[in-house]
Design an enzyme around this catalytic site. Structure first.
Site, PDB file in Angstrom:
ATOM      1  CE  LYS A   5      10.324 117.656  67.961  1.00 27.53           C
ATOM      2  NZ  LYS A   5      11.091 116.754  67.103  1.00 27.53           N
ATOM      3  CG  ASP A  48      11.765 125.570  69.249  1.00 26.18           C
ATOM      4  OD1 ASP A  48      11.086 124.708  69.842  1.00 26.18           O
ATOM      5  OD2 ASP A  48      12.356 125.360  68.175  1.00 26.18           O
ATOM      6  CB  CYS A  61      15.397 120.330  60.870  1.00 22.47           C
ATOM      7  SG  CYS A  61      14.474 119.079  60.023  1.00 22.47           S
ATOM      8  CG  HIS A 116      14.149 122.497  64.262  1.00 20.63           C
ATOM      9  ND1 HIS A 116      13.163 122.727  63.329  1.00 20.63           N
ATOM     10  CD2 HIS A 116      14.294 121.158  64.322  1.00 20.63           C
ATOM     11  CE1 HIS A 116      12.736 121.570  62.855  1.00 20.63           C
ATOM     12  NE2 HIS A 116      13.397 120.599  63.441  1.00 20.63           N
ATOM     13  CD  GLN A 123      14.263 118.139  70.620  1.00 20.07           C
ATOM     14  OE1 GLN A 123      14.323 117.281  71.502  1.00 20.07           O
ATOM     15  NE2 GLN A 123      13.912 117.844  69.387  1.00 20.07           N
TER      16      GLN A 123
HETATM   17  N1  PLP Z   1      12.107 122.986  67.350  1.00 16.48           N
HETATM   18  C1  PLP Z   1      12.998 122.068  67.704  1.00 16.48           C
HETATM   19  C2  PLP Z   1      14.115 122.449  68.619  1.00 16.48           C
HETATM   20  C3  PLP Z   1      12.878 120.758  67.229  1.00 16.48           C
HETATM   21  O1  PLP Z   1      13.777 119.839  67.578  1.00 16.48           O
HETATM   22  C4  PLP Z   1      11.814 120.445  66.358  1.00 16.48           C
HETATM   23  C5  PLP Z   1      11.697 119.094  65.785  1.00 16.48           C
HETATM   24  O2  PLP Z   1      12.616 118.326  65.744  1.00 16.48           O
HETATM   25  C6  PLP Z   1      10.911 121.447  66.037  1.00 16.48           C
HETATM   26  C7  PLP Z   1      11.079 122.711  66.540  1.00 16.48           C
HETATM   27  C8  PLP Z   1       9.758 121.180  65.119  1.00 16.48           C
HETATM   28  O3  PLP Z   1       8.916 120.248  65.697  1.00 16.48           O
HETATM   29  P1  PLP Z   1       7.668 119.698  64.847  1.00 16.48           P
HETATM   30  O4  PLP Z   1       8.234 119.036  63.645  1.00 16.48           O
HETATM   31  O5  PLP Z   1       7.006 118.761  65.788  1.00 16.48           O
HETATM   32  O6  PLP Z   1       6.841 120.889  64.531  1.00 16.48           O
END
Ligand code: PLP
Length: 406
Positions: free
Chosen positions: A226, A200, A364, A123, A203
């Site tokens: 999430k 990260d 993203c 992401h 998800q």
């Molecule tokens: N990492 C992953 C894999 C994501 O799917 C997302 C958001 O969709 C993020 C990071 C960023 O999350 P946030 O916008 O809550 O900071």
């Protein structure tokens, strides 16, 4: 092990509502999860009956708010298998957690010529902070390849880990493909080479049990929104010796030991990284979300979602002209797809008329879209509150969409 989905769905007020005159079918949990009543009530109760600022008042209300906030730190620690609750830092979201590491750890530890390795399936939140750091410090960003199915090319990743590699930052679950990466194996490979790891987990935590100690990584980031909690509270977990050695990210109130114009000394972790008034109610809400998930059981959630994913994969594969993007062997309940002759945004708009909420776009993850040979996909992301009937409804609506456009 079965879940009582009917009862679970009643826990989510929004799932009882209609969209465009049709029952809402919410298939965008990867973007943000819906909230159970337990979370909504916990936050409302906190604002109505217990609200005060934390860590500073000597009066009872403030002490009680502080107790509730700090108790959530312990809950989060238990939920993710953190050995010490001081290793849990409350931030706004996964993005802030990763930026905290990039700024605080990265600016100290990464120097000219050092290398940071990420994967093609990240992401933007796990790409851009490292690009910014690399630019600032004269370091190099290297990117591990993935296969056409969307699986990490582990040989390529290992090949990239050289004597100059200081950090391996990768996602546990891809938001756009659903691929589940072998975190424990990758963290072990990095550890053998003295490379720090950041995972990260944005998800991953909503889909299956996570135990950071067993995974063996150094940092783990996720967002509360999430995880069925409110927006505004996320978590950075890090190993205590690493966090202890890191300088603060933001300066201000609540993160100091003492301040004078001659100099300031900082509070120990976690306070060192929580400058200013945090989103107290959201942290309380996150605690309620974790209690709710614990009452169902993350193992049972993972099992149910896996069955739902298989059902959805079968239904979608039957649709002429539909191609699933991301077919890794180990997948979380995320289905990205393209439909011949129909732009993903048009798919999203047409499904909306049926009350079905999906995501359409690059998710993203623009470098990933490029690698998969698409500009965008439509994405249905499933959760334990979704049903087979909803998937069948999605499949029928997709057939209708195709008929309209082709
Ligand atoms: N990492 C992953 C894999 C994501 O799917 C997302 C958001 O969709 C993020 C990071 C960023 O999350 P946030 O916008 O809550 O900071």
């Amino acid at each position: 092990m079965t879940l009582n989905i009917e009862a679970i769905r009643k826990d989510f007020p929004i799932l009882q509502t209609s969209m465009r005159g049709k029952p809402l079918v919410y298939l965008d949990t990867a973007a943000s999860a819906q909230k159970p009543r337990a979370v909504i009530d916990a936050m409302s109760d906190f604002y109505r009956n217990h609200y005060a600022n934390i860590h500073r008042g000597v009066y009872r209300l403030s002490a009680e708010a502080t107790r509730r906030y700090e108790a959530t730190r312990g809950r989060v620690a238990r939920f993710i298998g953190a050995p010490d609750e001081r290793e849990v830092i409350f931030v706004r979201n996964a993005t802030e957690a990763i930026n905290l590491v990039a700024r605080s750890w990265g600016e100290e530890e990464i120097g000219p010529g050092d290398e940071i390795v990420v994967t093609t399936m990240e992401h933007h939140a796990n790409i851009v902070p490292w690009q910014m750091l690399a630019e600032k410090r004269g370091a190099i960003l290297r990117v591990a390849a993935i296969s056409d199915e969307g699986e990490l090319d582990e040989d390529d990743l290992v090949r990239l880990l050289g004597p100059k590699t200081r950090l391996l930052a990768f996602t546990e679950v891809s938001n756009a493909l659903g691929t589940i990466n072998p975190v424990a194996r990758l963290a072990a490979i990095a550890r053998e080479r003295g490379i720090t790891t950041l995972v990260d987990g944005a998800q991953a935590v909503p889909h299956h049990p996570v135990d950071v100690a067993a995974l063996g990584c150094d940092f783990y980031a996720f967002s509360g929104h999430k995880l069925f909690g409110p927006s505004g509270a996320g978590v950075l977990w890090g190993r205590l010796p690493l966090l202890d050695a890191m300088p603060p990210f933001l300066g201000g109130g609540d993160m100091i030991e003492s301040v004078s114009f001659e100099g300031t000394t900082f509070a120990p972790v976690p306070q060192k990284f929580e400058a200013g008034t945090p989103d107290i109610a959201s942290v309380i809400g996150l605690g309620a979300a974790i209690d709710y998930l614990d009452s169902i059981g993350m193992d049972r959630i993972a099992e149910y979602e896996h069955a739902l994913l298989l059902h959805a994969t079968d239904r979608l594969r039957e649709i002429p002209g539909l191609r699933i993007v991301g077919t890794a062997r180990h997948k979380a309940a995320v289905l990205s797809f393209v439909l011949d002759g129909v732009h993903p945004h048009d798919i999203g708009t047409l499904l909306d008329t049926e009350g079905i909420a999906i995501r359409a776009g690059h998710h993203c993850a623009q470098p990933l879209m490029k690698r998969m040979g698409v500009a965008a996909t439509a994405r249905a992301s499933l959760s334990f509150y979704n049903t087979r009937e909803e998937i069948d409804h999605l499949a029928a609506a997709l057939r209708k969409t195709r008929e309209i456009f082709c």
